[in-house]
Design a protein around this motif. Structure first.
Motif, PDB file in Angstrom:
ATOM      1  N   GLU A 146       0.765  -1.186   0.116  1.00  0.00           N
ATOM      2  CA  GLU A 146       0.141   0.051  -0.022  1.00  0.00           C
ATOM      3  C   GLU A 146       0.916   1.265   0.014  1.00  0.00           C
ATOM      4  N   THR A 237      -7.023  -4.147  -6.659  1.00  0.00           N
ATOM      5  CA  THR A 237      -8.202  -4.032  -5.821  1.00  0.00           C
ATOM      6  C   THR A 237      -7.943  -2.452  -4.933  1.00  0.00           C
ATOM      7  N   PHE A 238      -6.586  -2.335  -4.161  1.00  0.00           N
ATOM      8  CA  PHE A 238      -6.332  -1.142  -3.526  1.00  0.00           C
ATOM      9  C   PHE A 238      -5.862  -0.118  -4.170  1.00  0.00           C
ATOM     10  N   CYS A 240      -7.260   1.034  -7.019  1.00  0.00           N
ATOM     11  CA  CYS A 240      -8.586   1.375  -7.845  1.00  0.00           C
ATOM     12  C   CYS A 240      -9.539   1.488  -6.804  1.00  0.00           C
ATOM     13  N   SER A 241      -9.377   1.686  -5.374  1.00  0.00           N
ATOM     14  CA  SER A 241     -10.190   1.818  -4.138  1.00  0.00           C
ATOM     15  C   SER A 241     -10.061   3.382  -3.823  1.00  0.00           C
ATOM     16  N   GLU A 243      -9.142   4.534  -1.331  1.00  0.00           N
ATOM     17  CA  GLU A 243      -7.693   4.676  -0.491  1.00  0.00           C
ATOM     18  C   GLU A 243      -6.927   5.801  -1.387  1.00  0.00           C
ATOM     19  N   HIS A 296     -13.129  -6.683 -13.381  1.00  0.00           N
ATOM     20  CA  HIS A 296     -14.321  -6.773 -12.304  1.00  0.00           C
ATOM     21  C   HIS A 296     -14.588  -8.490 -12.058  1.00  0.00           C
ATOM     22  N   ASP A 327     -16.861  -1.566  -6.523  1.00  0.00           N
ATOM     23  CA  ASP A 327     -15.678  -0.967  -5.620  1.00  0.00           C
ATOM     24  C   ASP A 327     -14.611  -0.599  -6.419  1.00  0.00           C
ATOM     25  N   ASN A 328     -14.341  -1.195  -7.631  1.00  0.00           N
ATOM     26  CA  ASN A 328     -13.002  -0.836  -8.449  1.00  0.00           C
ATOM     27  C   ASN A 328     -13.510   0.652  -9.136  1.00  0.00           C
ATOM     28  N   LEU A 329     -12.694   1.623  -8.686  1.00  0.00           N
ATOM     29  CA  LEU A 329     -13.407   3.030  -8.960  1.00  0.00           C
ATOM     30  C   LEU A 329     -12.921   3.112 -10.632  1.00  0.00           C
TER      31      LEU A 329
END
Length: 802
Positions: A146, A237-238, A240-241, A243, A296, A327-329
């Motif tokens: 991250e 996942t992280f 495109c979140s 965050e 996705h 959730d995937n922006l």
């Protein structure tokens, strides 16, 4: 001389890392700085000076040193992202850390014991490590992955490093951690009006950081297909979140850079030979990042991502309070693009780039030809799949033909090259998706007036003729591995057939030739699936006769001329002796009858497809799901709407087929998986015997359902009329016969028109796995300089050398 010395120092540091028996302390900055302090190291140097064998040796023998190296490199990136890279030295450190991590990460991923390393926290580092200096308790435990992804995202919007600075004076300071990155989007286009001045240094720096990002996402390549299909990629996942505060401007930047790129530029001949185009490298990396992040969970993408797309206007306040889709922006943002000018910008950009290799000039090789068309096709596919407004926009005008022609060009060009079988599949899948929409079939009636250099017969007609002629070429002169695609090719023709107003004589003859080839007894009896191809072709003829008889005199004439093919089908022998006799011919016959398929005249300037060059790398693909697994059937009602048909129970298939009034339900009796036709398929048919594929019961089961009624009625009415005219007028000129057929009518003479049956593409877990494998296979083969993943233990696919 200094450059040579610096490489020697770098090399010595690598050797020290592999030979030191004691772990090197993380606080020994003098040692670790040797890996990134030098300003003259290139990415090629890093790959040459850090051999694969030594990375694996450190991983096995000095794991703590490898862990500390990764940690320290990430730490330097985080520090640089926080400080904003104010000095030239800092920027070189960022690039060197990026290159080193790009080199090392694949060797972390290939070892199952190491794969979780980046998702763990570094023991004892705490705030002293300065990876997160916010002072918040929950950030104490931020995994290394991250921290790395956040640092790269920040660095991609770092003024004077990757974006143009907005500061008014030299003494003004821009705080990287608080800037609004939406003001620093890389290119004008979707959601951004200003086009920043081109800066090749910024382009190069972005490219290096995107290469690192792509390497982070490539963990997917080191998981076998079965395990990968169960979980989403944690890196994607992280990133495109929510965050990632840069998710929106980064998605927009990547998309705009791709769609605004014009490789021809001002059109100065040979300009690509005179100077380097750094934007092209950036565009390649951008499109690869997009196709990897736009992933996705199968089945949920088209549903949840498209909740906001049923209104043409912007969503109301009430709608905005509803769940925001996936959730995937990146998928979320893509699915919400709805402004006409944005959709037009994307379509024109993709069409311009895909058409680039088709551009013909008087000076040979004077314009640059881009090589990333496979990535562009995947991106176009994802747009059509995730954003139904985009799909409708594509189909609402003849702009869709700007996509169709290059796709047909690539299909025709790749048909004989075994290393490009994946390209054949993606092209056919896109056309299958488009063909499920009525507007696609209608658009194909536009005349085809700008021929591109394809080695296909010259014809005068419309875009539907082009589709049929190219598909015929693929079937009759493609390589053996394309046989699983025959069902898809014919399904596309079936889907468009009710809307084709006037086929040329060339296209009509090609369709009849395919029927002739597929209806030979040896071909029909040699596999439990082959008769489906005949059903598809008969359905094409029935659709055109019932719905577009006026204007299709060429096809009617071709059917009359080849009437013996239909009579032979109706009288196909089904006794054991005849079946065995036909199968004996198979041993002496080619895969598909090629009688009359020789091309007499081809497009000007065209060249035939050539096999892959020796030494070409090829990646394996997941098996292609059968046509019945990737489509769902829909009936077109009288007012033009579509009604999905429930999947029929095999025992009810015959009754359903009868209720359809003769429409061919080619898959209704099929209990197949149809993964690849070269496998033995005798186990896939309930009616096949233990000793062979074909037996009398099996032949009779489908022969009785051949939808020949409409065609036989047409022949019964028209053949005597045509023969009488020929005798009475002594006609030998086919133009006179065509004129007669043109003004003829069969109103009231044919059976009641059957409902139009459309097979629409339907995503499932099998196609999702195929696309993931294909996407990463393309990225692997397109990144050989530097060879990021070459010679590592890839598990998602196999690499073969042709």
């Amino acid at each position: 001389m200094g450059n040579t010395d610096s490489k020697l120092l770098f090399r010595k540091a690598v050797i020290q890392l592999t030979t030191k028996t004691q772990p090197v302390e993380a606080t020994d900055d003098a040692f670790w700085d040797q890996f990134w302090a030098d300003t003259s190291t290139t990415v090629q140097d890093v790959f040459a000076l850090v051999p694969a064998a030594e990375i694996r040796a450190v991983r096995e023998e000095s794991p703590s040193n490898l862990a500390t190296l990764c940690y320290k490199a990430v730490e330097r990136l985080v520090q640089a992202a926080d400080s904003g890279c104010p000095s030239e030295r800092e920027r070189h450190i960022v690039l060197n850390c990026s290159r080193l991590l790009t080199r090392i990460l694949p060797y972390i991923f290939e070892d199952a014991d190491w794969r979780g390393f980046f998702w763990s926290t570094v023991p004892g580092a705490g705030r002293a490590g300065r990876l997160d200096d916010d002072g918040e308790d929950d950030d104490e435990a931020r995994p290394l992955a991250e921290s790395l992804l956040m640092a790269v995202a920040n660095l991609l919007f770092c003024p004077d490093f990757t974006v143009q600075s907005h500061k008014k004076s030299a003494d003004q300071v821009e705080d990287v951690r608080s800037i609004d990155s939406c003001e620093y989007i890389w290119e004008a286009g979707v959601g951004f009006a200003q086009s920043p001045p081109l800066n090749y240094v910024h382009d190069l720096n972005r490219t290096e950081l995107l290469k690192l990002l792509l390497t982070c996402f490539s963990e997917a390549m080191y998981l076998s297909p079965s395990s990968e299909s169960k979980t989403l990629n944690p890196w994607v996942t992280f990133f495109c979140s929510v965050e990632n505060r840069h998710a929106l401007p980064l998605f927009t930047s990547l998309l705009n850079v791709v769609c605004a790129y014009d490789p021809v530029g001002y059109g100065i001949p040979y300009n690509h030979l005179l100077f380097s185009d750094y934007r092209e490298q950036l565009v390649e990396q951008a499109v690869q990042i997009l196709i990897v992040t736009l992933e996705h969970e199968a089945g949920s993408s088209t549903g949840s991502a498209l909740l906001a797309l049923d209104a043409t206007a912007a969503p109301t306040a009430e709608e905005e309070q509803e769940p925001a889709g996936p959730d995937n922006l990146f998928v979320n943002y893509l699915s919400r693009i709805h402004r006409e000018e944005d959709l037009g910008f994307i379509l024109k950009g993709l069409a311009r780039l895909l058409s680039n290799p088709l551009v013909q000039t008087y000076l040979p090789r004077s314009t640059k030809k881009i090589q990333f068309h496979q990535e562009l096709l995947i991106l176009f596919w994802k747009f059509c799949d995730f954003n139904k407004k985009f799909l409708f926009f594509v189909l609402k005008s003849s702009d869709v033909l700007d996509m169709l022609v290059p796709i047909l060009f690539y299909l025709n060009d790749a048909r004989a090259d075994q290393s490009r079988v994946g390209l054949m599949h993606i092209g056919v899948f896109i056309l299958l998706l488009l063909s499920g929409e009525r507007n696609f079939g209608v658009r194909l009636n536009k005349p085809y007036t700008l021929p591109v250099p394809m080695d296909i017969p010259v014809f005068s007609g419309n875009h539907a003729d082009l589709v049929i002629v190219v598909f015929h070429k693929i079937v009759t002169s493609g390589h053996q591995r394309l046989q699983p695609l025959f069902d898809c090719l014919l399904t596309i023709i079936v889907n468009i057939s009710p809307y084709l107003k006037s086929l040329s004589m060339v296209a009509a003859n090609k369709l009849l030739h395919l029927l002739e080839a597929f209806s030979t007894p040896w071909f029909l009896f040699s596999s439990t699936q082959n008769h489906h191809l005949v059903f598809f072709l008969l359905e094409v003829f029935n659709n055109i006769i019932q719905y577009q008889f006026d204007g299709n005199c060429n096809l009617v004439y071709a059917i009359i001329r080849k009437r013996n093919v239909f009579h032979h089908l109706a009288n196909l022998p089904s006794d054991e002796a005849s079946i065995q006799k036909a199968l004996q011919k198979k041993k002496r016959s080619p895969r598909v009858s090629r009688a009359n398929s020789a091309v007499s005249e081809s497009m000007e300037g065209s060249t035939p497809a050539v096999p892959a060059e020796p030494g070409t790398l090829k990646i394996s693909l997941e098996a292609t799901p059968g046509i019945d697994k990737i489509t769902e059937k829909s009936l077109v009602t009288e007012n033009g709407t579509m009604v999905a048909l429930p999947h029929p129970d095999p025992t009810q298939a015959a009754a359903d087929n009868g209720a359809m009034g003769g429409a061919s339900d080619t898959e209704s009796n099929s209990e197949r998986d149809h993964e690849i036709l070269t496998e033995s398929e005798s186990t896939r048919s309930r009616l096949s015997s233990e000793t062979g594929v074909a037996n009398p019961d099996w032949v009779l089961s489908w022969k009785a359902k051949l939808p020949l009624q409409t065609i036989m009625r047409l022949l019964q009415v028209l053949v005597p009329q045509v023969e009488k005219i020929c005798i009475d007028k002594g006609l030998t000129d086919e133009s006179e016969i065509l004129k007669f057929l043109q003004h003829g009518t069969l109103v009231g003479l044919l059976p009641i028109p059957h409902p139009i049956l459309i097979r629409k593409y339907q995503a499932n877990a099998g196609t999702a796995m195929w696309f993931r494998t294909y996407t990463w296979g393309v990225i692997y083969l397109r990144n050989l300089d530097p060879p990021i993943w070459y010679d590592t233990d890839i598990r998602l696919f196999d690499i073969q050398r042709i």
